[in-house]
Design a protein around this motif. Structure first.
Motif, PDB file in Angstrom:
ATOM      1  N   SER A   1       4.754 -17.175   0.733  1.00 50.60           N
ATOM      2  CA  SER A   1       3.469 -16.499   0.852  1.00 50.60           C
ATOM      3  C   SER A   1       2.756 -16.506  -0.491  1.00 50.60           C
ATOM      4  O   SER A   1       3.370 -16.727  -1.541  1.00 50.60           O
ATOM      5  N   LEU A   2       1.470 -16.233  -0.429  1.00 47.31           N
ATOM      6  CA  LEU A   2       0.628 -16.165  -1.625  1.00 47.31           C
ATOM      7  C   LEU A   2      -0.058 -14.812  -1.591  1.00 47.31           C
ATOM      8  O   LEU A   2      -0.936 -14.559  -0.769  1.00 47.31           O
ATOM      9  N   GLU A   3       0.378 -13.901  -2.471  1.00 45.81           N
ATOM     10  CA  GLU A   3      -0.167 -12.546  -2.486  1.00 45.81           C
ATOM     11  C   GLU A   3      -0.592 -12.183  -3.900  1.00 45.81           C
ATOM     12  O   GLU A   3       0.081 -12.528  -4.865  1.00 45.81           O
ATOM     13  N   THR A   4      -1.709 -11.469  -3.999  1.00 50.79           N
ATOM     14  CA  THR A   4      -2.189 -11.078  -5.318  1.00 50.79           C
ATOM     15  C   THR A   4      -2.553  -9.602  -5.341  1.00 50.79           C
ATOM     16  O   THR A   4      -3.160  -9.083  -4.394  1.00 50.79           O
TER      17      THR A   4
ATOM     18  N   ILE B   1      -4.842  -7.067  -7.139  1.00 48.62           N
ATOM     19  CA  ILE B   1      -6.039  -7.035  -7.968  1.00 48.62           C
ATOM     20  C   ILE B   1      -6.004  -5.754  -8.788  1.00 48.62           C
ATOM     21  O   ILE B   1      -5.974  -4.646  -8.236  1.00 48.62           O
ATOM     22  N   ILE B   2      -5.988  -5.912 -10.091  1.00 45.82           N
ATOM     23  CA  ILE B   2      -5.821  -4.773 -10.990  1.00 45.82           C
ATOM     24  C   ILE B   2      -7.063  -3.872 -10.970  1.00 45.82           C
ATOM     25  O   ILE B   2      -8.193  -4.354 -11.134  1.00 45.82           O
ATOM     26  N   ASP B   3      -6.814  -2.584 -10.725  1.00 42.79           N
ATOM     27  CA  ASP B   3      -7.887  -1.567 -10.732  1.00 42.79           C
ATOM     28  C   ASP B   3      -9.020  -1.925  -9.766  1.00 42.79           C
ATOM     29  O   ASP B   3     -10.206  -1.882 -10.119  1.00 42.79           O
ATOM     30  N   PHE B   4      -8.641  -2.276  -8.546  1.00 47.65           N
ATOM     31  CA  PHE B   4      -9.628  -2.658  -7.528  1.00 47.65           C
ATOM     32  C   PHE B   4      -9.236  -2.001  -6.211  1.00 47.65           C
ATOM     33  O   PHE B   4      -8.069  -2.020  -5.813  1.00 47.65           O
TER      34      PHE B   4
ATOM     35  N   ARG C   1       0.822  -1.208   0.000  1.00 42.81           N
ATOM     36  CA  ARG C   1       0.000   0.000   0.000  1.00 42.81           C
ATOM     37  C   ARG C   1       0.860   1.264   0.000  1.00 42.81           C
ATOM     38  O   ARG C   1       0.456   2.305  -0.511  1.00 42.81           O
ATOM     39  N   THR C   2       2.036   1.167   0.604  1.00 37.92           N
ATOM     40  CA  THR C   2       2.905   2.348   0.700  1.00 37.92           C
ATOM     41  C   THR C   2       3.525   2.715  -0.650  1.00 37.92           C
ATOM     42  O   THR C   2       4.038   3.815  -0.813  1.00 37.92           O
ATOM     43  N   ILE C   3       3.490   1.770  -1.615  1.00 32.36           N
ATOM     44  CA  ILE C   3       4.048   2.053  -2.950  1.00 32.36           C
ATOM     45  C   ILE C   3       2.963   1.937  -4.020  1.00 32.36           C
ATOM     46  O   ILE C   3       3.246   1.729  -5.193  1.00 32.36           O
ATOM     47  N   ASN C   4       1.722   2.034  -3.575  1.00 33.94           N
ATOM     48  CA  ASN C   4       0.565   2.052  -4.478  1.00 33.94           C
ATOM     49  C   ASN C   4       0.370   0.748  -5.249  1.00 33.94           C
ATOM     50  O   ASN C   4      -0.167   0.757  -6.353  1.00 33.94           O
ATOM     51  N   VAL C   5       0.811  -0.356  -4.656  1.00 34.65           N
ATOM     52  CA  VAL C   5       0.549  -1.683  -5.238  1.00 34.65           C
ATOM     53  C   VAL C   5       0.007  -2.579  -4.118  1.00 34.65           C
ATOM     54  O   VAL C   5       0.693  -3.480  -3.638  1.00 34.65           O
TER      55      VAL C   5
ATOM     56  N   LYS D   1      12.457   0.938  -5.546  1.00 31.40           N
ATOM     57  CA  LYS D   1      11.006   0.973  -5.710  1.00 31.40           C
ATOM     58  C   LYS D   1      10.646   1.232  -7.171  1.00 31.40           C
ATOM     59  O   LYS D   1       9.712   0.642  -7.705  1.00 31.40           O
ATOM     60  N   GLU D   2      11.407   2.117  -7.819  1.00 30.78           N
ATOM     61  CA  GLU D   2      11.134   2.474  -9.203  1.00 30.78           C
ATOM     62  C   GLU D   2      11.292   1.262 -10.126  1.00 30.78           C
ATOM     63  O   GLU D   2      10.492   1.055 -11.044  1.00 30.78           O
ATOM     64  N   GLU D   3      12.322   0.490  -9.878  1.00 31.14           N
ATOM     65  CA  GLU D   3      12.553  -0.714 -10.687  1.00 31.14           C
ATOM     66  C   GLU D   3      11.413  -1.701 -10.513  1.00 31.14           C
ATOM     67  O   GLU D   3      10.941  -2.312 -11.474  1.00 31.14           O
ATOM     68  N   PHE D   4      10.960  -1.844  -9.271  1.00 29.99           N
ATOM     69  CA  PHE D   4       9.842  -2.741  -8.964  1.00 29.99           C
ATOM     70  C   PHE D   4       8.563  -2.288  -9.672  1.00 29.99           C
ATOM     71  O   PHE D   4       7.865  -3.085 -10.307  1.00 29.99           O
ATOM     72  N   LEU D   5       8.258  -0.992  -9.585  1.00 30.21           N
ATOM     73  CA  LEU D   5       7.030  -0.463 -10.179  1.00 30.21           C
ATOM     74  C   LEU D   5       7.038  -0.590 -11.701  1.00 30.21           C
ATOM     75  O   LEU D   5       5.998  -0.851 -12.315  1.00 30.21           O
TER      76      LEU D   5
END
Length: 308
Positions: A253-256, A258-261, A200-204, A287-291
């Motif tokens: 872990s299992l994390e997803t 959700i696009i545009d949700f 959430r802190t990196i908008n994903v 962070k930039e590389e990840f995004l």
């Protein structure tokens, strides 16, 4: 559909039943052939329809597998069978005593006892002690009170469709082959729980999903998926792994994402459907590389989902 655990100490009274027998782990193409034929025979002949299965897996009880995982854990298998329209799901609790049952006693103590009049089994089906019972023996030991339909081998790319091949494909990350063998997307169900909320802190933002440890788990990596929330399906990007970039976890872990949700789904039971392994899980330096990579993953996922 009625779920019944069979007990040899009980007396049962059922209308005539057509039943198919097996473990049915995965409900793959070969299983579907058995299940569809059973439903068809039931409708044509006005018979009740049933699946007879075992729990836990005989290989686990007999020591052939120390750490057994399922393509479809029991609760998921039950849901799939129910969706096909069966009247009964009979479960035999598999023990060493059950394993020592002779083929003749199996027919008498289980099949005839619940008024099975017809069975649908695969050409290589075996039953009873050491698997000595063969399909034709069902009619033999029932003194022809039970007739039998034998389903021929179901193949994919000239090879027999088997649960072992589905598992092997999942472990190797070959989700396309696994889905072809299953004739549907591989699914994992679980409850959305609170995680570290770093996304959430990196908008994903990601949904952290607590899954049954009995599932066959896919190879570590990033996958194009959809997620079903409250019967609505959304495109998503799912990571299976250890989160090496921002919050390393020793346990997979299992994390997803959700696009545009933007909804709050904590505490909900969701279903992930897997379509393609996009890439390995990697550690990003910034962070930039990840995004930037997530943006590429999102575009590829949406393209895959649109072409389903």
């Amino acid at each position: 559909m009625e779920l019944i655990y069979l007990d040899n100490n009980k007396q049962y009274s059922f209308e005539p039943i057509v039943a198919t027998l097996g473990m049915f782990d995965g409900i793959h193409q070969g299983h579907i052939a058995l299940l569809d034929e059973t439903i068809k025979i039931g409708r044509v002949n006005n018979l009740k329809t049933a699946v007879i299965t075992f729990d836990p897996h005989p290989d686990f009880v007999l020591g052939k597998e120390e750490d057994l995982h399922y393509i479809t854990p029991f609760e998921v298998k039950k849901q799939l069978i129910k969706s096909l329209g069966f009247d009964y799901l009979f479960v035999i609790k598999f023990t060493l005593d059950v394993a020592s049952t002779t083929p003749e006693d199996f027919v008498n103590n289980y099949l005839l006892k619940i008024n099975v009049v017809h069975t649908v089994v695969g050409y290589d089906f075996t039953f009873g002690k050491q698997g000595l019972g063969k399909p034709a023996d069902i009619s033999l030991y029932s003194h022809n009170l039970i007739t039998n339909t034998i389903i021929n081998k179901v193949q994919y790319n000239n090879e027999k469709v088997a649960s072992a091949d589905v598992k092997d494909s999942l472990v190797k990350g070959n989700i396309e082959k696994a889905n072809a063998l299953l004739k549907r997307p591989y699914e994992i169900q679980g409850e959305v729980i609170y995680g570290n909320q770093v996304g959430r802190t990196i908008n994903v933002p990601t949904a952290n999903i607590a899954y049954d440890e009995n599932y066959v788990m896919l190879k570590t990596g990033v996958y194009a998926t959809t997620i079903v929330v409250d019967q609505v399906e959304y495109p998503s990007i799912t990571n299976i792994g250890h989160n090496p970039s921002f919050n390393y976890s020793k346990r997979r872990s299992l994390e997803t994402h959700i696009i545009d949700f933007n909804g709050n789904i904590y505490g909900k039971t969701v279903t992930l459907k897997f379509y393609k392994r996009l890439r390995d899980e990697v550690k990003f330096n910034s962070k930039e590389e990840f995004l930037k990579q997530i943006s590429l993953d999102k575009k590829e996922t949406l393209m895959i989902i649109r072409h389903l």
